[in-house]
Design a protein around this motif. Sequence first.
Motif, short mmCIF file in Angstrom:
data_model
loop_
_atom_site.label_atom_id
_atom_site.label_comp_id
_atom_site.label_asym_id
_atom_site.label_seq_id
_atom_site.Cartn_x
_atom_site.Cartn_y
_atom_site.Cartn_z
N CYS A 164 -5.71 2.89 18.16
CA CYS A 164 -6.24 4.11 17.54
C CYS A 164 -5.20 4.91 16.76
CB CYS A 164 -6.92 5.01 18.57
SG CYS A 164 -8.34 4.24 19.34
N ASN A 165 -4.06 4.35 16.51
CA ASN A 165 -3.07 5.04 15.71
C ASN A 165 -3.36 4.84 14.23
OD1 ASN A 165 -1.01 6.34 17.40
ND2 ASN A 165 -0.67 4.28 18.20
N PRO A 166 -3.06 5.85 13.43
CA PRO A 166 -3.29 5.70 11.99
C PRO A 166 -2.26 4.79 11.34
CG PRO A 166 -2.31 7.83 12.45
CD PRO A 166 -2.52 7.17 13.78
N ILE A 167 -2.73 3.92 10.50
CA ILE A 167 -1.84 3.02 9.76
C ILE A 167 -1.88 3.44 8.30
CG2 ILE A 167 -1.38 0.62 9.17
CD1 ILE A 167 -3.23 -0.06 11.62
N HIS A 168 -0.72 3.70 7.79
CA HIS A 168 -0.61 4.15 6.40
C HIS A 168 -0.54 2.93 5.48
CE1 HIS A 168 1.75 6.65 3.21
NE2 HIS A 168 0.51 6.42 2.85
N LEU A 169 -1.52 2.83 4.59
CA LEU A 169 -1.56 1.70 3.68
C LEU A 169 -1.35 2.17 2.25
CD1 LEU A 169 -4.72 0.21 5.28
CD2 LEU A 169 -2.52 -0.92 5.30
#
Length: 67
Positions: A39-44
């Motif tokens: 559930c961690n945000p992944i920066h794309l």
Amino acid sequence: MRELYSQRIECPHCGHHIHVSLDTTCGDQDFYEDCAACCNPIHLNMHIDDLRNKLELHVDSDDEQIF
Ligand SMILES: [Zn+2]
């Protein structure tokens, strides 16, 4: 060049593999995808290289960001 890509990326937080859909019709994009496992945000960061007709995808974890 296709307009919709499905790319498999690896979560920088837990290593879980997730699939993201990329729409290349809007040009370069900077967006976040939540990991399904941790559930961690992944920066794309998606960059379209028009010269080489190539799609580049950079994956970052923004550790300094707290939600
Ligand atoms: Zn994860």
